[in-house]
Motif scaffolding. Structure first.
Motif, PDB file in Angstrom:
ATOM      1  N   PRO A  64       0.855  -1.119   0.027  1.00 31.40           N
ATOM      2  CA  PRO A  64      -0.243  -0.026   0.054  1.00 31.40           C
ATOM      3  C   PRO A  64       1.004   1.411   0.056  1.00 31.40           C
ATOM      4  N   ILE A  65       2.107   1.092   0.646  1.00 34.58           N
ATOM      5  CA  ILE A  65       2.961   2.433   0.507  1.00 34.58           C
ATOM      6  C   ILE A  65       3.394   2.598  -0.851  1.00 34.58           C
ATOM      7  N   ARG A  66       3.838   1.496  -1.351  1.00 29.00           N
ATOM      8  CA  ARG A  66       4.155   1.694  -2.756  1.00 29.00           C
ATOM      9  C   ARG A  66       3.487   2.340  -3.757  1.00 29.00           C
ATOM     10  N   ASN A  67       2.155   2.177  -3.343  1.00 30.31           N
ATOM     11  CA  ASN A  67       0.997   2.355  -4.438  1.00 30.31           C
ATOM     12  C   ASN A  67       0.659   4.025  -4.255  1.00 30.31           C
ATOM     13  N   ILE A  68       0.971   4.294  -2.750  1.00 27.79           N
ATOM     14  CA  ILE A  68       0.962   5.702  -2.800  1.00 27.79           C
ATOM     15  C   ILE A  68       2.281   6.606  -3.168  1.00 27.79           C
ATOM     16  N   LEU A  69       3.364   6.117  -2.967  1.00 29.14           N
ATOM     17  CA  LEU A  69       4.515   6.938  -3.328  1.00 29.14           C
ATOM     18  C   LEU A  69       4.662   6.899  -5.004  1.00 29.14           C
ATOM     19  N   PRO A  70       5.239   8.127  -5.351  1.00 30.64           N
ATOM     20  CA  PRO A  70       5.530   8.130  -6.615  1.00 30.64           C
ATOM     21  C   PRO A  70       6.905   7.414  -7.081  1.00 30.64           C
ATOM     22  N   ASN A  71       7.414   6.758  -8.253  1.00 34.74           N
ATOM     23  CA  ASN A  71       8.513   6.320  -8.554  1.00 34.74           C
ATOM     24  C   ASN A  71       9.728   7.232  -8.564  1.00 34.74           C
ATOM     25  N   VAL A  72      10.499   7.182  -7.779  1.00 37.82           N
ATOM     26  CA  VAL A  72      11.770   8.113  -7.797  1.00 37.82           C
ATOM     27  C   VAL A  72      13.170   7.225  -8.185  1.00 37.82           C
ATOM     28  N   ALA A  73      13.414   7.392  -9.621  1.00 37.04           N
ATOM     29  CA  ALA A  73      14.367   6.999 -10.195  1.00 37.04           C
ATOM     30  C   ALA A  73      14.547   5.351  -9.944  1.00 37.04           C
ATOM     31  N   ASN A  74      13.606   4.619 -10.075  1.00 33.02           N
ATOM     32  CA  ASN A  74      13.652   3.075  -9.595  1.00 33.02           C
ATOM     33  C   ASN A  74      14.182   2.822  -8.311  1.00 33.02           C
ATOM     34  N   ILE A  75      14.087   3.565  -7.361  1.00 31.41           N
ATOM     35  CA  ILE A  75      14.408   3.385  -6.151  1.00 31.41           C
ATOM     36  C   ILE A  75      13.211   2.924  -5.004  1.00 31.41           C
ATOM     37  N   ASP A  76      13.127   1.848  -4.356  1.00 30.43           N
ATOM     38  CA  ASP A  76      11.933   1.763  -3.654  1.00 30.43           C
ATOM     39  C   ASP A  76      12.131   2.417  -2.148  1.00 30.43           C
ATOM     40  N   LEU A  77      11.519   3.440  -2.100  1.00 30.48           N
ATOM     41  CA  LEU A  77      11.415   4.212  -0.782  1.00 30.48           C
ATOM     42  C   LEU A  77      10.630   3.639   0.183  1.00 30.48           C
ATOM     43  N   SER A  78       9.660   2.804  -0.239  1.00 28.77           N
ATOM     44  CA  SER A  78       8.665   2.364   0.777  1.00 28.77           C
ATOM     45  C   SER A  78       9.249   1.785   2.203  1.00 28.77           C
ATOM     46  N   PRO A  79      10.213   1.082   2.121  1.00 26.79           N
ATOM     47  CA  PRO A  79      10.924   0.609   3.211  1.00 26.79           C
ATOM     48  C   PRO A  79      11.212   1.595   4.321  1.00 26.79           C
ATOM     49  N   LEU A  80      11.737   2.700   3.924  1.00 21.05           N
ATOM     50  CA  LEU A  80      12.055   4.072   4.573  1.00 21.05           C
ATOM     51  C   LEU A  80      10.967   4.637   5.114  1.00 21.05           C
ATOM     52  N   VAL A  81       9.938   4.768   4.305  1.00 21.17           N
ATOM     53  CA  VAL A  81       8.704   5.443   4.683  1.00 21.17           C
ATOM     54  C   VAL A  81       8.135   4.496   5.990  1.00 21.17           C
ATOM     55  N   LEU A  82       8.030   3.126   5.729  1.00 19.16           N
ATOM     56  CA  LEU A  82       7.413   2.339   6.672  1.00 19.16           C
ATOM     57  C   LEU A  82       8.343   2.583   8.055  1.00 19.16           C
ATOM     58  N   LEU A  83       9.735   2.553   8.010  1.00 22.24           N
ATOM     59  CA  LEU A  83      10.484   2.528   9.299  1.00 22.24           C
ATOM     60  C   LEU A  83      10.370   3.949   9.796  1.00 22.24           C
ATOM     61  N   LEU A  84       9.994   4.937   8.920  1.00 17.47           N
ATOM     62  CA  LEU A  84       9.817   6.439   9.536  1.00 17.47           C
ATOM     63  C   LEU A  84       8.327   6.534  10.277  1.00 17.47           C
ATOM     64  N   LEU A  85       7.208   5.756   9.508  1.00 17.13           N
ATOM     65  CA  LEU A  85       6.284   5.701  10.168  1.00 17.13           C
ATOM     66  C   LEU A  85       6.167   4.865  11.491  1.00 17.13           C
ATOM     67  N   ILE A  86       6.956   3.947  11.895  1.00 14.49           N
ATOM     68  CA  ILE A  86       7.186   3.115  12.748  1.00 14.49           C
ATOM     69  C   ILE A  86       7.513   3.967  14.057  1.00 14.49           C
ATOM     70  N   GLN A  87       8.809   4.549  13.616  1.00 16.82           N
ATOM     71  CA  GLN A  87       9.432   5.317  14.652  1.00 16.82           C
ATOM     72  C   GLN A  87       8.895   6.449  14.946  1.00 16.82           C
ATOM     73  N   TYR A  88       8.194   7.356  14.074  1.00 15.56           N
ATOM     74  CA  TYR A  88       7.809   8.496  14.663  1.00 15.56           C
ATOM     75  C   TYR A  88       6.281   8.752  14.641  1.00 15.56           C
ATOM     76  N   VAL A  89       5.455   7.647  14.282  1.00 13.65           N
ATOM     77  CA  VAL A  89       3.988   7.820  14.529  1.00 13.65           C
ATOM     78  C   VAL A  89       3.575   6.520  15.480  1.00 13.65           C
ATOM     79  N   LEU A  90       3.935   5.262  15.011  1.00 11.49           N
ATOM     80  CA  LEU A  90       3.282   4.140  15.715  1.00 11.49           C
ATOM     81  C   LEU A  90       3.834   4.083  17.343  1.00 11.49           C
ATOM     82  N   ILE A  91       5.153   4.154  17.373  1.00  9.34           N
ATOM     83  CA  ILE A  91       5.602   3.861  18.725  1.00  9.34           C
ATOM     84  C   ILE A  91       5.298   5.331  19.432  1.00  9.34           C
ATOM     85  N   PRO A  92       5.204   6.633  19.287  1.00 13.95           N
ATOM     86  CA  PRO A  92       4.926   7.431  20.050  1.00 13.95           C
ATOM     87  C   PRO A  92       3.202   7.244  20.362  1.00 13.95           C
TER      88      PRO A  92
END
Length: 106
Positions: A64-92
């Motif tokens: 679902p994160i990949r479906n929302i994010l735009p393609n950036v030079a064929n780099i998958d940023l979805s794991p980075l977004v997931l880790l940031l969501l976990i660290q700065y949204v879910l845990i707090p």
């Protein structure tokens, strides 16, 4: 039976599971890089099984994160977004809920 220690144990277990899942996401990224650069051979049965396991553990959350994010030079940023969501949204949010349940702090 007191509810306080039970809530504390449940939240500690949830925090540990979140940390474990964070490591699974990081390991999946590492495996992806190693297979992409040709360091690991996906035809090897052990590598394939580990890669398949990591894919099955992370793909339902990352898709679902990949479906929302735009393609950036064929780099998958979805794991980075997931880790940031976990660290700065879910845990707090979980810490805030735990504080509200245990201490009555709003």
């Amino acid at each position: 039976m007191k509810v306080g220690p039970l809530i504390s144990i449940i939240f500690q277990l949830l925090f540990e599971l979140i940390q474990l899942y964070t490591w699974v996401v990081l390991l999946a990224c590492l495996f992806s890089f190693l297979i992409g650069f040709g360091i690991l051979d996906p035809r090897n049965q052990i590598v394939w099984k580990m890669s398949n396991f990591l894919y099955r553990m992370t793909e339902p959350v990352l898709r679902p994160i990949r479906n929302i994010l735009p393609n950036v030079a064929n780099i998958d940023l979805s794991p980075l977004v997931l880790l940031l969501l976990i660290q700065y949204v879910l845990i707090p949010v979980m810490a805030k809920i735990y504080g509200m349940l245990m201490l009555g702090v709003a």
